[in-house]
Design a protein around this motif. Structure first.
Motif, PDB file in Angstrom:
ATOM      1  N   UNK A 218       0.824  -1.220   0.000  1.00 26.54           N
ATOM      2  CA  UNK A 218       0.000   0.000   0.000  1.00 26.54           C
ATOM      3  C   UNK A 218       0.855   1.266   0.000  1.00 26.54           C
ATOM      4  N   UNK A 219       1.954   1.243   0.754  1.00 28.48           N
ATOM      5  CA  UNK A 219       2.766   2.459   0.896  1.00 28.48           C
ATOM      6  C   UNK A 219       3.273   2.956  -0.456  1.00 28.48           C
ATOM      7  N   UNK A 220       3.812   2.027  -1.247  1.00 33.31           N
ATOM      8  CA  UNK A 220       4.369   2.492  -2.530  1.00 33.31           C
ATOM      9  C   UNK A 220       3.269   2.873  -3.518  1.00 33.31           C
ATOM     10  N   UNK A 221       2.127   2.179  -3.438  1.00 29.85           N
ATOM     11  CA  UNK A 221       1.022   2.558  -4.332  1.00 29.85           C
ATOM     12  C   UNK A 221       0.471   3.937  -3.952  1.00 29.85           C
ATOM     13  N   UNK A 222       0.290   4.164  -2.639  1.00 32.89           N
ATOM     14  CA  UNK A 222      -0.295   5.428  -2.186  1.00 32.89           C
ATOM     15  C   UNK A 222       0.682   6.605  -2.366  1.00 32.89           C
ATOM     16  N   UNK A 223       1.951   6.271  -2.586  1.00 33.77           N
ATOM     17  CA  UNK A 223       2.932   7.347  -2.792  1.00 33.77           C
ATOM     18  C   UNK A 223       2.869   7.880  -4.231  1.00 33.77           C
ATOM     19  N   UNK A 224       2.167   7.180  -5.114  1.00 31.83           N
ATOM     20  CA  UNK A 224       2.038   7.664  -6.494  1.00 31.83           C
ATOM     21  C   UNK A 224       1.214   8.955  -6.473  1.00 31.83           C
ATOM     22  N   UNK A 225       1.647   9.977  -7.201  1.00 28.48           N
ATOM     23  CA  UNK A 225       0.981  11.277  -7.103  1.00 28.48           C
ATOM     24  C   UNK A 225      -0.503  11.264  -7.445  1.00 28.48           C
ATOM     25  N   UNK A 226      -0.932  10.335  -8.305  1.00 25.30           N
ATOM     26  CA  UNK A 226      -2.343  10.341  -8.698  1.00 25.30           C
ATOM     27  C   UNK A 226      -3.173   9.235  -8.033  1.00 25.30           C
ATOM     28  N   UNK A 227      -2.569   8.536  -7.092  1.00 28.16           N
ATOM     29  CA  UNK A 227      -3.303   7.484  -6.364  1.00 28.16           C
ATOM     30  C   UNK A 227      -3.717   8.063  -5.006  1.00 28.16           C
ATOM     31  N   UNK A 228      -5.022   8.151  -4.788  1.00 31.29           N
ATOM     32  CA  UNK A 228      -5.522   8.826  -3.585  1.00 31.29           C
ATOM     33  C   UNK A 228      -5.951   7.857  -2.491  1.00 31.29           C
ATOM     34  N   UNK A 229      -5.519   6.607  -2.605  1.00 32.57           N
ATOM     35  CA  UNK A 229      -5.895   5.629  -1.592  1.00 32.57           C
ATOM     36  C   UNK A 229      -6.304   4.337  -2.247  1.00 32.57           C
ATOM     37  N   UNK A 230      -7.044   3.503  -1.490  1.00 31.63           N
ATOM     38  CA  UNK A 230      -7.331   2.177  -2.019  1.00 31.63           C
ATOM     39  C   UNK A 230      -8.735   1.684  -1.727  1.00 31.63           C
ATOM     40  N   UNK A 231      -9.181   0.791  -2.608  1.00 28.64           N
ATOM     41  CA  UNK A 231     -10.382  -0.006  -2.358  1.00 28.64           C
ATOM     42  C   UNK A 231      -9.841  -1.410  -2.089  1.00 28.64           C
ATOM     43  N   UNK A 232     -10.079  -1.878  -0.876  1.00 24.43           N
ATOM     44  CA  UNK A 232      -9.385  -3.069  -0.388  1.00 24.43           C
ATOM     45  C   UNK A 232     -10.379  -4.206  -0.192  1.00 24.43           C
TER      46      UNK A 232
END
Ligand code: PEP
Length: 249
Positions: A218-232
């Motif tokens: 999650x950390x590396x995905x959420x660090x992407x500038x256009x990724x605002x979080x997750x549907x888990x």
């Protein structure tokens, strides 16, 4: 107008009975909510009001509804009924509903409109299957899904919506999109919104990533500038894992 938020939303799918829902909610009760991150879950229909009561600090949504006000639709649940139970958001366009229940783009469009009319936030899921990714058609495939069922909305209504990019090949498979793959799609989605609406709209809308997102990636995905979080999905069924994901910004 609502600002672009960081969000972590848990899709419990058709899992958990009341006892298990209570246990999971118990584990999440003391969960320190990360600052500025909106947390929410989508329990099964029967448990929406229970979760709302047990976890008043988070948002509760429904996984589905039928887009008619009321009437002879045996076995279906209306948007007013989910709202009555305390849901404030709803999943629309999840790949399981598209594939298993044959929900097509016109039906999804109806659901988007019905949810917004009732004041329920649509969390609109889009994403390409493996065959499409394999042949390099993912951007046009996802763009078409958005044009078919979401981009008819007015600017204020689009701003009330959340988009979840969920590559079908990553859902429940343990295969996660790379940060490059996720960022490319999220950046493209924001670009299409900017072209169709304007930059303010594009920058205001949360675009979540979904598909085997867990406490380790999650950390590396959420660090992407256009990724605002997750549907888990799977990883939202354990309180400690879900908390770790919430803390991944
Ligand atoms: C989902 O079903 O929305 C999902 C993202 O599932 P999982 O996290 O289990 O891949």
């Amino acid at each position: 107008m609502e600002q672009r938020k960081k969000r972590v939303l848990g899709n419990w799918k058709m899992n958990l009975t009341s006892h298990e829902v209570r246990q999971l909610a118990e584990g999440m009760k003391e969960m320190p909510l990360a600052d500025g991150v909106e947390v929410g879950v989508f329990p099964g229909f029967p448990y929406i009001s229970m979760v709302k009561e047990l976890l008043p600090q988070i948002r509760v949504g429904a996984q589905n509804f039928y887009p008619q006000e009321n009437g002879a639709f045996t076995g279906e649940v209306s948007v007013l009924q989910i709202k009555d139970l305390g849901a404030t958001m709803v999943l629309i366009g999840h790949s399981e509903r598209r594939a298993i229940f044959n929900e097509d783009h016109l039906f999804l469009k109806k659901k988007v409109d019905a949810s917004l009319n009732a004041g329920i936030k649509p969390v609109f899921c889009c994403g390409e299957p493996f065959e499409i990714r394999n042949t390099g058609g993912e951007l046009s495939f996802v763009k078409q899904q958005l044009e078919d069922s979401l981009f008819h909305l007015s600017k204020p209504n689009l701003m009330k919506s959340v988009i979840a990019y969920e590559p079908v090949w990553a859902i429940g498979t343990g295969l996660t999109a790379t940060t490059e793959q996720a960022e490319e799609m999220h950046r493209s989605i924001r670009g299409w919104i900017s072209e169709k609406y304007d930059e303010e709209t594009a920058n205001g809308i949360s675009i979540l990533y979904g598909g085997s997102c867990n406490a380790s990636n999650a950390k590396e995905l959420f660090a992407c500038p256009n990724v605002d979080g997750g549907l888990i999905g799977g990883a939202s069924l354990k309180a400690d894992t879900f908390q770790a994901i919430v803390n991944s910004f």
